[in-house]
Enzyme design. Structure first.
Site, PDB file in Angstrom:
ATOM      1  N   GLY A  40     -65.062  23.141  52.430  1.00 19.03           N
ATOM      2  CA  GLY A  40     -65.681  22.831  51.136  1.00 19.03           C
ATOM      3  C   GLY A  40     -66.674  23.750  50.402  1.00 19.03           C
ATOM      4  O   GLY A  40     -66.981  23.549  49.229  1.00 19.03           O
ATOM      5  N   SER A 142     -70.306  32.469  45.692  1.00 15.83           N
ATOM      6  CA  SER A 142     -71.303  33.546  45.285  1.00 15.83           C
ATOM      7  C   SER A 142     -72.593  33.283  46.439  1.00 15.83           C
ATOM      8  O   SER A 142     -72.521  31.990  47.154  1.00 15.83           O
ATOM      9  CB  SER A 142     -71.724  33.182  43.783  1.00 15.83           C
ATOM     10  OG  SER A 142     -72.011  31.565  43.865  1.00 15.83           O
ATOM     11  N   GLY A 179     -82.776  26.946  34.878  1.00 16.01           N
ATOM     12  CA  GLY A 179     -81.347  26.929  34.463  1.00 16.01           C
ATOM     13  C   GLY A 179     -81.014  25.594  35.474  1.00 16.01           C
ATOM     14  O   GLY A 179     -81.702  24.684  35.401  1.00 16.01           O
ATOM     15  N   ILE A 181     -79.853  24.710  38.260  1.00 17.03           N
ATOM     16  CA  ILE A 181     -80.346  24.312  39.635  1.00 17.03           C
ATOM     17  C   ILE A 181     -81.800  23.961  39.467  1.00 17.03           C
ATOM     18  O   ILE A 181     -82.289  22.857  40.046  1.00 17.03           O
ATOM     19  CB  ILE A 181     -80.043  25.474  40.658  1.00 17.03           C
ATOM     20  CG1 ILE A 181     -78.621  25.522  40.869  1.00 17.03           C
ATOM     21  CG2 ILE A 181     -80.832  25.242  41.856  1.00 17.03           C
ATOM     22  CD1 ILE A 181     -78.438  26.666  41.980  1.00 17.03           C
ATOM     23  N   VAL A 234     -92.423  35.169  37.396  1.00 19.15           N
ATOM     24  CA  VAL A 234     -93.247  34.979  38.701  1.00 19.15           C
ATOM     25  C   VAL A 234     -93.385  36.547  39.341  1.00 19.15           C
ATOM     26  O   VAL A 234     -92.195  37.058  39.428  1.00 19.15           O
ATOM     27  CB  VAL A 234     -92.700  34.148  39.509  1.00 19.15           C
ATOM     28  CG1 VAL A 234     -93.284  34.206  40.997  1.00 19.15           C
ATOM     29  CG2 VAL A 234     -92.967  32.708  38.945  1.00 19.15           C
ATOM     30  N   ALA A 318     -67.483  24.833  39.786  1.00 21.51           N
ATOM     31  CA  ALA A 318     -66.508  24.511  40.881  1.00 21.51           C
ATOM     32  C   ALA A 318     -65.282  24.381  39.970  1.00 21.51           C
ATOM     33  O   ALA A 318     -64.232  24.727  40.611  1.00 21.51           O
ATOM     34  CB  ALA A 318     -66.818  23.223  41.466  1.00 21.51           C
ATOM     35  N   HIS A 442     -65.917  -1.243  22.160  1.00 20.04           N
ATOM     36  CA  HIS A 442     -67.350  -1.625  22.040  1.00 20.04           C
ATOM     37  C   HIS A 442     -67.628  -2.823  22.788  1.00 20.04           C
ATOM     38  O   HIS A 442     -67.052  -3.623  23.202  1.00 20.04           O
ATOM     39  CB  HIS A 442     -67.223  -2.203  20.496  1.00 20.04           C
ATOM     40  CG  HIS A 442     -68.644  -2.695  20.158  1.00 20.04           C
ATOM     41  ND1 HIS A 442     -69.566  -1.882  19.847  1.00 20.04           N
ATOM     42  CD2 HIS A 442     -69.078  -3.988  19.986  1.00 20.04           C
ATOM     43  CE1 HIS A 442     -70.934  -2.578  19.675  1.00 20.04           C
ATOM     44  NE2 HIS A 442     -70.364  -3.882  19.633  1.00 20.04           N
TER      45      HIS A 442
HETATM   46  P1  NAI Z   1     -78.737  29.680  35.922  1.00 21.19           P
HETATM   47  O1  NAI Z   1     -78.215  31.123  35.412  1.00 21.19           O
HETATM   48  O2  NAI Z   1     -78.294  28.395  35.572  1.00 21.19           O
HETATM   49  O3  NAI Z   1     -80.452  29.836  35.545  1.00 21.19           O
HETATM   50  C1  NAI Z   1     -81.229  30.853  35.848  1.00 21.19           C
HETATM   51  C2  NAI Z   1     -82.340  30.866  35.218  1.00 21.19           C
HETATM   52  O4  NAI Z   1     -83.445  31.538  35.619  1.00 21.19           O
HETATM   53  C3  NAI Z   1     -82.023  31.503  33.851  1.00 21.19           C
HETATM   54  O5  NAI Z   1     -82.529  30.343  32.804  1.00 21.19           O
HETATM   55  C4  NAI Z   1     -82.705  32.866  33.809  1.00 21.19           C
HETATM   56  O6  NAI Z   1     -83.351  33.275  32.582  1.00 21.19           O
HETATM   57  C5  NAI Z   1     -83.899  32.698  34.927  1.00 21.19           C
HETATM   58  N1  NAI Z   1     -84.588  33.618  35.168  1.00 21.19           N
HETATM   59  C6  NAI Z   1     -83.915  34.912  35.821  1.00 21.19           C
HETATM   60  N2  NAI Z   1     -84.755  35.512  36.483  1.00 21.19           N
HETATM   61  C7  NAI Z   1     -86.034  35.076  36.200  1.00 21.19           C
HETATM   62  C8  NAI Z   1     -87.339  35.599  36.619  1.00 21.19           C
HETATM   63  N3  NAI Z   1     -87.569  36.417  37.417  1.00 21.19           N
HETATM   64  N4  NAI Z   1     -88.142  34.510  36.435  1.00 21.19           N
HETATM   65  C9  NAI Z   1     -88.159  33.529  35.603  1.00 21.19           C
HETATM   66  N5  NAI Z   1     -86.752  32.908  35.339  1.00 21.19           N
HETATM   67  C10 NAI Z   1     -85.875  33.765  35.740  1.00 21.19           C
HETATM   68  O7  NAI Z   1     -78.752  29.972  37.629  1.00 21.19           O
HETATM   69  P2  NAI Z   1     -79.028  28.541  38.627  1.00 21.19           P
HETATM   70  O8  NAI Z   1     -79.750  27.354  38.025  1.00 21.19           O
HETATM   71  O9  NAI Z   1     -79.805  29.340  39.806  1.00 21.19           O
HETATM   72  O10 NAI Z   1     -77.539  28.243  38.874  1.00 21.19           O
HETATM   73  C11 NAI Z   1     -76.779  29.083  39.515  1.00 21.19           C
HETATM   74  C12 NAI Z   1     -75.391  28.894  39.189  1.00 21.19           C
HETATM   75  O11 NAI Z   1     -74.833  27.708  39.635  1.00 21.19           O
HETATM   76  C13 NAI Z   1     -75.074  28.729  37.682  1.00 21.19           C
HETATM   77  O12 NAI Z   1     -73.985  29.377  37.298  1.00 21.19           O
HETATM   78  C14 NAI Z   1     -75.033  27.308  37.442  1.00 21.19           C
HETATM   79  O13 NAI Z   1     -73.938  27.114  36.262  1.00 21.19           O
HETATM   80  C15 NAI Z   1     -74.222  26.931  38.804  1.00 21.19           C
HETATM   81  N6  NAI Z   1     -74.629  25.436  39.074  1.00 21.19           N
HETATM   82  C16 NAI Z   1     -73.986  24.382  38.502  1.00 21.19           C
HETATM   83  C17 NAI Z   1     -74.522  23.248  38.439  1.00 21.19           C
HETATM   84  C18 NAI Z   1     -73.771  22.249  37.557  1.00 21.19           C
HETATM   85  O14 NAI Z   1     -72.505  22.764  37.025  1.00 21.19           O
HETATM   86  N7  NAI Z   1     -74.267  20.958  37.458  1.00 21.19           N
HETATM   87  C19 NAI Z   1     -75.267  22.725  39.359  1.00 21.19           C
HETATM   88  C20 NAI Z   1     -75.973  23.997  39.913  1.00 21.19           C
HETATM   89  C21 NAI Z   1     -75.625  25.188  39.792  1.00 21.19           C
END
Ligand code: NAI
Length: 463
Positions: A40, A142, A179, A181, A234, A318, A442
């Site tokens: 998985g 990844s 983002g 997560i 940060v 996914a 509805h």
């Molecule tokens: P993300 O790419 O969605 O968001 C990362 C965020 O961190 C961006 O807004 C970016 O501008 C910011 N960032 C980058 N470097 C930074 C820094 N040094 N300081 C502050 N902010 C910074 O990545 P995330 O949330 O880690 O998710 C990873 C992947 O997993 C994504 O491609 C996401 O689409 C996927 N994912 C999808 C989900 C869903 O479909 N519901 C759930 C969880 C993850």
């Protein structure tokens, strides 16, 4: 003696396992190499599935605390048994991973346990064993992106993996990255009692999402108690006896501010995972970001080696990987496989959910496409009103000349389910009028989709 297969898939995440199953359905002899002790991949073990279990449970907890009494349901003040809650999440993982094991058995796919190393085209080594195969599909996914100088210990400074298993609810959670997560797991712990601060480098949360959606959604999250430091980065996390001292600076440089936290979640994206895979043995080429380069049929530069999912370019989702896995299997099996990259939905499973498919307004403007926009708020939707869940709206973007739907964006309860209607419509090349003339039951939340479609060229009924 080497074992001979038609297809060896490396990685049993959603992309890999769907590829393996589809190939087996089409009559191929398939092996899937997976080093984790459960099938998985990230999604089922430490990603989508466990996070959704925690999101579901924490949402009910929040509702029990805030919304039940308004409906005349008195349950007292709910409390959290965190151990049990984490057990509930683990059960969700177990149920799903065992399901894939069952499907592998049913389809006579051999799970080769261990780390797959490509020795040459058509040759994969797993421990002592060598698998000979006509084709290889790389589906290794990844890994968490890290920040220099900020070491993830999965206890105090965690990635999404550690954030799914915290031993206690942190009083103060600082999330780096606004983002998907960051917002989903921030929501989980926020509902359970953490004070959540999100530090985001850019000036908006949810990069890539429609700007109006991101802005509105941020407002909703603020109402829920989230604190945002946008345009900030940060630079340091210092461990002290009293907790973590996090140095936050303006993105473009300037004076640092120190924010205290008990747990820091690093959620700044993910990177393609190809470590130890032996790409160099076969001469498989990667791009500057370490992602495997593929052609339109997802073949690498080497004949007989394909790559799918997070390890290649495109959204790390996914369902995108699943579509790609099926496409490769079908093409190898002599069936016409295809992925429509214009219709890949994205969902953020917060409360309310955010869901989108197709173009954003920003993309249409950048591409010089003239469009009409129709919007309908859930405050005017009967079902949302009766449920007192009126946050959000549906927005439909359609080509100005042809009325073809180009993008649909939803903030709202069940947006992740409702977006499927938009996907079907777009897959069939529907116009906004097609959606507007389709009878919707509805009272349902999906009537807001119909009303937004009505708003594209005319007027919605309930506004
Ligand atoms: P993300 O790419 O969605 O968001 C990362 C965020 O961190 C961006 O807004 C970016 O501008 C910011 N960032 C980058 N470097 C930074 C820094 N040094 N300081 C502050 N902010 C910074 O990545 P995330 O949330 O880690 O998710 C990873 C992947 O997993 C994504 O491609 C996401 O689409 C996927 N994912 C999808 C989900 C869903 O479909 N519901 C759930 C969880 C993850």
């Amino acid at each position: 003696m080497a074992d001979a297969f038609d297809l060896v898939v490396i990685g049993a995440g959603p992309g890999g396992y769907e590829c393996a199953i589809r190939a087996a359905q089409l009559g191929m002899k398939v092996a899937c190499v997976e080093k984790r002790d459960k099938l998985g991949g990230t999604c089922l073990n430490i990603g989508c599935i466990p996070s959704k279990a925690l999101l579901h449970a924490s949402e009910l907890f929040a509702e029990a605390g805030h919304a039940f009494a308004d409906m005349g349901i008195n349950v007292g003040t709910p409390t959290i048994d965190l151990k049990k809650l984490l057990g509930f999440k683990d059960e969700a993982v177990d149920g799903n991973t065992k399901g894939i094991e069952f499907l592998f058995k049913k389809n006579k796919i051999e799970w080769v346990k261990g780390e797959g190393v490509i020795k040459a085209p058509g040759r994969v080594q797993v421990g002592e064993r060598v698998l000979e195969t006509k084709n290889i599909v790389i589906a290794t996914g990844s890994d968490v992106a890290r920040l220099p100088g900020i070491e993830i210990d999965e206890k105090q400074i965690v990635s999404s993996t550690g954030a799914l298993a915290l031993g206690q609810v942190p009083a103060r959670l600082l999330v780096i990255g606004g983002g998907v997560i960051g917002l989903e797991l921030g929501s989980v712990w926020g509902r359970l009692g953490s004070k959540v601060t999100v530090v985001e480098y850019l000036d908006a949360i949810l990069p890539g999402m429609d700007g109006e959606v991101a802005k509105n959604f941020q407002r909703i999250l603020k109402k829920q108690g989230f604190d945002f430091k946008l345009g900030s980065k940060v630079t340091k996390v210092e461990k002290t006896k009293a907790g973590l001292k996090v140095s936050v600076e303006p993105a473009q440089g300037g004076a640092a501010q120190v924010i205290e936290a008990d747990v820091v979640l690093v959620a700044v994206g993910r990177v393609a995972y190809t470590q130890g895979l032996g790409l160099e043995n076969a001469g498989v080429v990667t791009d500057k970001r370490g992602r495997i380069e593929v052609d339109a049929h997802l073949k690498t530069n080497v004949d007989g080696i394909y790559a799918i999912g997070d390890v290649i370019a495109g959204p790390m989702l996914a369902h995108k990987a699943m579509e790609e896995g099926v496409m490769v299997a079908e093409r190898l099996g002599g069936v016409a496989g295809h992925v429509n990259y214009d219709v890949i939905p994205g969902v953020v499973y917060t409360s309310p959910e955010v869901a989108a498919v197709g173009k954003t307004e920003e993309q249409l403007k950048a591409e010089g496409v003239e469009y009409n926009s129709g919007k309908f708020p859930f405050t005017a939707n009967g079902r949302a009103k009766s449920n007192k869940q009126t946050d959000g709206f549906v927005k439909i973007l359609a080509d100005k000349k042809t009325d073809r739907v180009l993008g649909v964006h939803i903030i709202g309860v069940n947006a992740g389910e409702m977006i499927a209607e938009a996907c079907i419509a777009m897959e069939f090349g529907a116009s906004s009028e097609d959606i507007a003339r389709t009878c919707h039951a509805h009272p349902t939340l999906s009537e807001a989709v119909k009303e937004a479609a009505l708003a594209v060229t005319g007027a919605p009924i309930h506004m």
